[in-house]
Design a protein around this motif. Structure first.
Motif, short mmCIF file in Angstrom:
data_model
loop_
_atom_site.label_atom_id
_atom_site.label_comp_id
_atom_site.label_asym_id
_atom_site.label_seq_id
_atom_site.Cartn_x
_atom_site.Cartn_y
_atom_site.Cartn_z
N ARG A 173 0.82 -1.21 0.00
CA ARG A 173 0.00 0.00 0.00
C ARG A 173 0.86 1.26 0.00
O ARG A 173 0.54 2.24 -0.68
CB ARG A 173 -0.92 -0.01 1.22
CG ARG A 173 -2.01 -1.08 1.16
CD ARG A 173 -2.82 -1.10 2.43
NE ARG A 173 -3.81 -2.18 2.39
CZ ARG A 173 -4.63 -2.45 3.42
NH1 ARG A 173 -4.57 -1.73 4.53
NH2 ARG A 173 -5.49 -3.44 3.31
N LYS A 181 3.66 5.72 -5.44
CA LYS A 181 3.52 5.86 -6.90
C LYS A 181 2.48 6.92 -7.25
O LYS A 181 2.67 7.69 -8.20
CB LYS A 181 3.15 4.52 -7.51
CG LYS A 181 4.27 3.48 -7.49
CD LYS A 181 3.80 2.18 -8.12
CE LYS A 181 4.92 1.16 -8.12
NZ LYS A 181 4.49 -0.14 -8.71
N GLU A 182 1.37 6.93 -6.48
CA GLU A 182 0.33 7.94 -6.74
C GLU A 182 0.85 9.34 -6.47
O GLU A 182 0.59 10.28 -7.24
CB GLU A 182 -0.89 7.65 -5.85
CG GLU A 182 -2.05 8.62 -6.03
CD GLU A 182 -2.68 8.56 -7.41
OE1 GLU A 182 -3.37 9.53 -7.79
OE2 GLU A 182 -2.47 7.55 -8.12
N GLU A 234 2.15 1.73 -3.45
CA GLU A 234 1.12 2.28 -4.33
C GLU A 234 0.87 3.75 -4.02
O GLU A 234 0.69 4.57 -4.93
CB GLU A 234 -0.16 1.48 -4.17
CG GLU A 234 -0.05 0.04 -4.69
CD GLU A 234 -1.30 -0.76 -4.40
OE1 GLU A 234 -2.17 -0.25 -3.66
OE2 GLU A 234 -1.40 -1.90 -4.90
#
Length: 562
Positions: free
Chosen positions: A509, A515-516, A512
């Motif tokens: 998480r 990355k966002e 992710e």
């Protein structure tokens, strides 16, 4: 003549294995390596290289003197059984591929290196080689479960190795010495960090879960090697550095019972045997913790015999897996008619681990139990005696009944290859030999301290016979209840697995989320660049007109002034 280090001989020989093209030549070398080690040890005991104890093979590293080989009675006992067992194991594994041969010999050689190490630096180097070499014996099975178990095995041993290294660094910093001898608790954290590193390899609960997790997932031949060297090298280091540490006495006694309790829940043959490794090593750890001469002799002799009979037990179960491809009790049964030789060779190991008279375990296990009574430790004595009942119940009765005699489901099988039977026969003969008069006298003669124990006193034989007989009656009454069940046994490994799963989920998480953030940052950056580019063009145009006007004004003023 200069003394030759048997561990280094085996390691150097192992390095040749990948380069030998002839399969027959490679197999001959594979058999000769442990034979050469045993020959060196026999010549050492005969005084060919000088009287023992003595110290040999010293090297200088920085400002320290490394002692690659300290030869004394304690080291020699473990070196003898490592070499003896390796001979039988190599015969059993003769059909395996050269990658397993290479890893196995690196494993054996590094275990011998750790046993003879006279300083903590040398010990640590061989300790880590041993962990790495044993890891590949798991991975070479090439299954998903073996791959996962191997990674968990590596993480446990990485943690244990780091604890040991931290303790060594602190020990050297505090004392200025690298000598590997009995450590004093006054050295503080270094003492407990090294102790922690050793008991992880000894599979002391609750730090034991790596053993029943990884050993059943190894290759058929690789698992046999795993039974012998990691935990027994840890027992050696505890006996060398921490004899008389009281906490080990209690941990060992609990450990002996812990293994047999979990074994009753198991449906997998090799996993059941793995829990009994924990139980049997508990006797050794308890003996080290008691710390008397009798207890140290008991721990050492039990390590000696345990290597012989536990390897034989894993060989027997491994032969069943090799032939049938099955290891669970719910998938086996009724194969005695096809594999009677394998059964009886297995039962020699079962009688030995159960401490039957005339078998090796009888003359070693009871020594530790007797030492606990001699030291007036009734609770420790009770736990160790209770573990003996569970050992025979599961290893000597539950496993062979469910594998060879239970009728459902019945499958066809056959005897394993001759080299596997030959390896089992060698260990079976050794277990009988060391359980009878000349054998146990020979074993007692090489122990660290003079032995004043008579295993075949009538009272001892009668007491053990009664214990075994009543255990058999109890099993026969409950044999239907001890059929395996297709369930998963939860052990202390559930905690690191659950925490590890949460950590992995969190990491995924977080990755992710990162990355966002990166994506949004790039979008904002690109927008800013686009806006900035337009503004710069506008500004550059405006500033250009202004500069031209200023230049014209200056030029006009100069013209008027002139």
């Amino acid at each position: 003549m200069t003394w030759i280090h048997p561990g280094i001989v085996i390691i150097l020989g192992a390095l040749l294995i990948p380069f030998i093209r002839s399969r027959r030549a490679e197999q001959i070398l594979f058999i000769l390596l442990p034979l050469s080690s045993l020959s060196i040890l026999l010549l050492t005991s005969l005084g060919y290289f000088g009287e023992i104890p003595f110290t040999a093979l010293k090297l200088h590293f920085l400002d320290y003197e490394l002692v690659l080989a300290r030869v004394d009675r304690l080291a020699m006992v473990f070196a003898y059984v490592f070499s003896l067992a390796a001979i039988a194991m190599n015969v059993y594994a003769l059909h395996a591929d050269r990658r397993e041969h290479f890893s196995a010999m690196m494993y054996v050689g590094s275990a011998l290196g750790a046993v003879f190490a006279g300083d903590v630096f040398t010990l640590y180097v061989f300790w880590e080689i041993m962990a790495l070499a044993s890891l590949f014996l798991i991975w070479f099975r090439r299954t998903k479960s073996a791959e996962s178990a191997g990674f968990r095995y590596a993480l446990w041993h990485l943690f244990g190795g780091l604890c040991l290294l931290a303790g060594i660094v602190m020990y050297v910093f505090q004392t200025g010495s690298i000598a590997f001898y009995h450590f004093d608790p006054s050295i503080g954290y270094a003492y407990y960090l090294m102790l922690l590193g050793f008991i992880i390899n000894a599979a002391v609960p609750p730090l034991h879960a790596w053993l029943p997790d990884a050993y059943p997932e190894a290759t058929v031949t690789g698992a046999v090697y795993l039974t012998a060297f990691t935990t027994k090298t840890a027992v050696y280091t505890l006996a060398r550095g921490f004899a008389g540490e009281e906490i080990l006495m209690w941990l060992g006694a609990i450990m002996a019972m812990y293994g047999v309790i979990f074994a009753v829940l198991e449906n997998d043959g090799r996993r059941l045997l793995s829990y009994h490794i924990i139980s049997q090593v508990g006797y050794m750890v308890a003996g080290v913790g008691i710390g008397t001469a009798m207890a140290i002799n008991g721990a050492t002799s039990h390590a000696f015999t345990h290597i012989l009979y536990k390897a034989l037990l894993f060989m027997g179960m491994g032969a069943v897996i090799h032939v049938t491809g099955r290891s669970k009790f719910t998938e086996l049964g009724g194969i005695y008619r096809y594999m009677p030789i394998t059964f009886w060779l297995y039962m020699v190991g079962a009688f030995s681990i159960s401490a039957f008279p005339l078998f090796s375990g009888f003359v070693s296990k009871n020594m530790t139990v007797y030492a606990s009574a001699e030291a007036n430790l009734p609770l420790v004595w009770l736990l160790l005696e209770g573990a003996s009942v569970g050992t025979f119940l599961h290893t000597g009765l539950k496993l062979p009944w469910n594998v060879w005699f239970s009728k459902e489901p019945e499958i066809e099988a056959r005897e394993p290859p001759k080299n596997m039977l030959a390896g089992m026969a060698i260990l079976a003969l050794l277990n009988v030999f060391f359980g009878t008069y000349p054998g146990y006298k020979l074993l007692y003669s090489i122990l660290p301290y003079p032995v004043e124990y008579h295993p075949y006193a009538p009272a001892k034989v009668l007491a053990m016979s009664q214990l075994l007989l009543f255990t058999f009656f109890a099993f026969w009454l409950m044999r239907d209840k001890l059929r395996g069940e297709a369930k998963i046994v939860l052990d202390t490994d559930w905690l690191p697995r659950v925490l590890g799963r949460y950590f992995i989920d969190y990491s995924v998480r977080f990755t992710e989320f990162s990355k966002e953030l990166d994506r949004r940052f790039l979008e904002m950056t690109s927008k800013f660049k686009a806006i900035a580019s337009v503004r710069l063009r506008e500004l550059s145009a405006g500033y250009g007109v202004l500069i031209v006007c200023l230049i014209f004004a200056v030029y006009l003023l100069l013209f008027i002034a002139s």
